[in-house]
Structure formats: structure tokens, C-alpha cells
Enzyme design. Structure first.
Site, PDB file in Angstrom:
ATOM      1  N   LYS A   1       3.588   1.939  -7.896  1.00  0.00           N
ATOM      2  CA  LYS A   1       3.121   1.830  -9.273  1.00  0.00           C
ATOM      3  C   LYS A   1       1.649   1.439  -9.220  1.00  0.00           C
ATOM      4  CE  LYS A   1       2.475  -1.353 -12.224  1.00  0.00           C
ATOM      5  NZ  LYS A   1       1.274  -0.821 -12.948  1.00  0.00           N
TER       6      LYS A   1
ATOM      7  N   GLU B   1      -1.404 -10.240  -2.241  1.00  0.00           N
ATOM      8  CA  GLU B   1      -2.842 -10.459  -2.085  1.00  0.00           C
ATOM      9  C   GLU B   1      -3.368 -10.671  -3.491  1.00  0.00           C
ATOM     10  OE1 GLU B   1      -6.481 -10.047  -2.607  1.00  0.00           O
ATOM     11  OE2 GLU B   1      -6.253  -7.944  -2.010  1.00  0.00           O
TER      12      GLU B   1
END
Length: 478
Positions: free
Chosen positions: A174, A249
Site C-alpha cells: 500500500k 522506520e
């Protein structure tokens, strides 16, 4: 442009371009013109179900492919990527505002750099290790959900895609709905390269709908997410009930320590330009510059002169940066700049509003504040724009304390005339990486953060390890 976005209203599932289950559409806005480039289809939970099911079906066979087959596959992907490099640069520039030169020379090469690096790592990686009588086997983790942001879109897709393919995983991507067009072209690249059906799947959509459905899906074994800390927390929360692996992250507020023996003119000038690159929209940007308190005025003058060379707009001399990605991002940055003024930081250059002569586009003036204290909002929160805070320190010990006085821990920077001294200071910074004396990125080095900047590592061999499980076969030696 229309010829480049043939599949904007489709998703790539099980090796085919398919119609979405919803009729929802979203405009993709060019931040330089504030006009719509096109509309994209926005998916729902049923589209995620279809994509995950395809990835699940493909996993048994793809996970058993040989190292040599995956090396060859990555080679074909690299070739097709390079063939589409110009198209990729065109859409990246249009959808997220990177100047054409930055798109062609940095944004697009970053993606293929990860693919090439991972292909090299895969050729020599040891998937099995004999430890006494026990055989340790590194196996693909399974079906992976990948959620990526808009700021360095190809870089952040590729540093997940490459190790997932190398490990033998299957995946559902996505991409950011703000800058999704590059991912559609990348899906065409993978299709042309002959990636087996179901190994790579793409569903466009927003975080609350498609992102939540993917993170909470019981048939997804791992989530790899890059984005804001706030959104990363939601991914982890949605993934928790199924106890899947989550690699994150997230945000940053990186400190840049300029030690007293550094070449101030060279280091500060270099780092002001570096901070402004990509319009300041980099999670590892060195947005807190720490300088000796007694040299604050000197440092501020150098930073001001360097920022004058950075031009945010459509014309002008010097170094050019593009707009920030959206109106929402523009307004957020304007709020931070105003907050810095209100809290008493000294505005050296830039400030609220668009650059002079610019009336269209989400352009932010390169902005430098001096005399910032580390408790100010502009020193605590991630601004994600070309805004630098210069903070004074009394001595080296205080510089290190200020650098570590943050909820983030993604990156850091240290400059010194004594290289080993810089390395010694870098060892004391609580971040996932530290750049010493202007060192650039290294695709073989792990990238990731401490604290609220995330967990796990991407890039290089460490990035490959994230997509592997370790199995111990006891007594294998007989």
C-alpha cells in the site's frame, strides 16, 4: 502524463490488473501547480483480502525457489526499472514536487540502488549455518504487508521490495495515496520482469481503511512500515492481536553537532543545503544544528548566507528546491515557523508565507532560526520542511546531552577537524546511524532508529534479515 498512468483506476493482484471493489476515487495533486494530475482508485478491505489471498497462494512455490532463480529475477527487475527510469522521474516530480534534477539524479536512482545492492548480497548470503549438531536455517517470513510514504517513495518501496524478493517472501504494497503513481509504474516494471503471479500485489488506499485491513489481516505474517511515529503506533496496535512481526522506520529530529574545531564555513554551509534537500522532507534530516554557544552569531551568519543560495520556487539562481507535498503539509510547516517566532527563537532568514513572487504551489521559504533552546517546539517536534534550528551548547558533554534529549533516534551528524574525535562523539549519540564529517548514505549500511524512530533495520544485509525467520533443526548432524 496520461500515457504513464494507464492503471490509475486498477489494482495489481495475482499478476493481473483488476477493478477495485469500491467506487471511491481520490485526486492526486501536483504540489507545484495545486492542480489534479489524475484520480486513483481507493481500495477497501475486500481488495486487501483478495491481494493477501493471492500472496498466500503464491508463497509455497516462491519460498522454495533457489537463490539463483531469485538473483536472476532481481536482475530482470533491475533491467526493467532502468528502462522506465525516465517515466518514474516524471511522475515523482509531478506527484510529490521533487525538482526534475532531484527526481532523475536521486529519487529514481535510490530505488535501483537498493535492488542492485540486494542482488549482490543475495549471491553470497548464507541461508544455512551448522552450529555444533544443530542446523540453523534462515527461511522467508511469509506474506508481508508493506506500507510506504510519499517523501522518497521509490527508495522506501525498493528497500522493502528488494529484500522481500531476495528472501522468498510474497507481499502486498500500500503506497502513500499522496504520491501513488510511481508505485503503479513499479508494478508494471515487476510485471514486465516476470515476477510470478501473486508474489507482488498492490492496493491503493488510505491508512485507516486499507492500512488497517492489511496490518490486522490474520494471513499477513509481517508488516513493514515507513512513516510518521503516530501512524506507526496504529500499525503496531492493529498488528498486535495476530502477533505478527512489525518493522518500523518512523520519524526523526536529528541533531547535527558542529564541534569547535570543525571548519565552520564548510560544515555549516554543506549541512544547511543538505537539510533543505527534498524541501526538508527527509526523516533523517539534520534539523537541530548544535554549535558552541560563544560562536552562535558566527554560525548563524554562515547558515543565513547558505540558505540564501537555496531557492524555493520555479525560477531563480542557486540551488533549487521544490514545493512541499501538499496543502496540509504546507500549513503544518507554517504553523511551526510561527510557533518558533512566538517562542522567542531568532529568525535569521525565511519565515512564514511563500517566497517572494510565488503565488501558486506549496513552496516554503528555507528558514533558519538561531538562539533556539532544546525545549522549544521547533526543537522537539518533526517539522518535515526546510526549517533549521540552531542550538548553542557550553561544552562537548552538553552537546551530546542535547543531541540525545529527544524522543527520536533515527540519525545524527558530527563534524570535527579531528576525524577520530568525531567518531568518538558519534559513538555517544543514541541513534541508528550517525554521519561523520559529511559522509553520505551507504546502501549496505543498516538504516533505522532507536526510541520512537522505530525498530528493526532496512538496507543491506540487515534489511534482508528482517524478512527471514530462523529455524533450528536440532540433531541435524546426526
Amino acid at each position: 502524463m496520461d500515457s504513464l498512468i494507464e492503471h490509475a483506476h486498477e489494482f495489481y493482484i495475482d499478476g493481473q490488473w483488476v477493478q477495485p471493489t469500491t467506487s471511491n476515487k481520490l485526486d492526486v495533486i501536483n504540489p507545484a501547480t495545486e492542480e489534479s494530475i489524475c484520480t486513483i482508485a481507493m481500495g477497501g478491505p475486500e481488495d486487501v483480502d483478495a491481494a493477501v489471498a493471492a500472496a498466500r497462494r503464491a508463497f509455497p512455490s516462491f519460498s522454495q525457489t533457489s537463490r539463483e532463480e531469485r538473483v536472476e529475477l532481481l536482475g530482470r527487475v533491475i533491467d526493467e526499472y532502468i528502462a522506465r527510469a525516465e517515466d518514474l522521474a516524471t511522475v515523482v516530480s509531478a506527484e510529490m514536487g521533487a525538482p526534475p534534477k532531484l527526481a532523475a539524479k536521486a529519487q529514481v536512482p535510490a530505488g535501483v540502488g537498493h535492488l542492485m545492492t540486494m542482488q549482490g548480497i543475495l549471491k553470497d548470503f548464507e541461508f544455512e549455518e551448522q552450529r555444533g549438531s544443530t542446523l540453523l536455517v534462515h527461511e522467508p517470513v511469509g506474506v508481508c504487508g508493506l506500507i510506504t510514504p510519499w517523501n522518497w517513495p521509490l527508495n522506501q518501496i525498493a528497500c522493502k521490495l528488494a529484500p522481500a524478493l531476495a528472501a522468498g517472501c510474497t507481499m502486498v504494497l500500500k503506497p502513500s495515496e499522496v504520491a501513488p503513481l510511481n508505485a503503479l509504474i513499479l508494478a508494471e516494471v515487476l510485471d514486465a520482469a516476470g515476477v510470478p503471479a501473486g508474489v507482488f500485489n498492490l492496493v491503493n488506499g488510505d491508512g485507516p481503511t486499507v492500512g488497517t485491513a492489511l496490518a490486522s489481516h490474520p494471513d499477513v505474517d509481517m508488516m513493514s512500515f515507513t512513516g510518521s511515529t503516530r501512524a506507526g503506533i496504529e500499525v503496531a496496535r492493529n498488528a498486535a492481536p495476530t502477533v505478527k512481526r512489525v518493522a518500523q522506520e518512523l520519524g526523526g529530529k536529528s541533531a547535527n553537532i558542529i564541534l569547535d574545531d570543525a571548519d565552520f564555513e564548510a560544515a555549516i554551509s554543506r549541512d544547511v543545503v543538505g537539510m533543505c534537500t527534498n524541501s526538508g522532507q527527509s526523516c533523517n534530516a539534520g534539523t537541530r544544528m548544535l554549535v558552541p554557544q560563544h560562536r552562535m552569531e558566527e554560525a548563524a551568519a554562515i547558515a543565513r548566507t547558505a540558505a540564501e543560495r537555496v531557492h524555493a520556487g520555479t525560477d531563480g539562481e542557486g540551488i533549487q528546491i521544490g514545493p512541499v507535498v501538499s496543502e496540509a503539509q504546507f500549513e503544518k510547516i507554517q504553523g511551526y515557523i510561527q510557533k518558533g517566532i512566538e517562542e522567542g527563537a531568532k529568525l535569521e532568514i525565511g519565515g512564514p508565507g511563500r517566497p517572494d513572487g510565488v503565488s501558486t504551489g506549496y513552496y516554503v521559504q528555507p528558514t533558519v532560526f538561531s538562539h533556539v533552546t532544546n525545549d522549544m517546539t521547533i526543537a522537539r517536534e518533526e517539522i518535515f520542511g526546510p526549517v533549521l534550528s540552531i542550538i548553542g551548547y557550553a561544552d562537548e558533554e552538553e552537546a551530546i546531552r542535547i543531541a540525545n534529549d529527544t524522543e527520536y533516534g533515527l540519525s545524527g551528524y558530527v563534524s570535527s577537524g579531528d576525524h577520530q574525535h568525531a567518531v568518538d562523539v558519534a559513538r555517544q549519540i543514541r541513534t541508528g546511524n550517525v554521519h561523520v564529517n559529511g559522509a553520505g548514505p551507504d546502501f549496505n549500511a543498516p538504516f533505522g532508529g532507536y526510541k520512537r524512530s522505530g525498530n528493526g533495520r532496512e538496507w543491506g544485509e540487515d534489511g534482508l534479515q528482517e524478512f527471514l525467520e530462523t529455524k533450528a533443526i536440532l540433531g541435524a548432524a546426526g
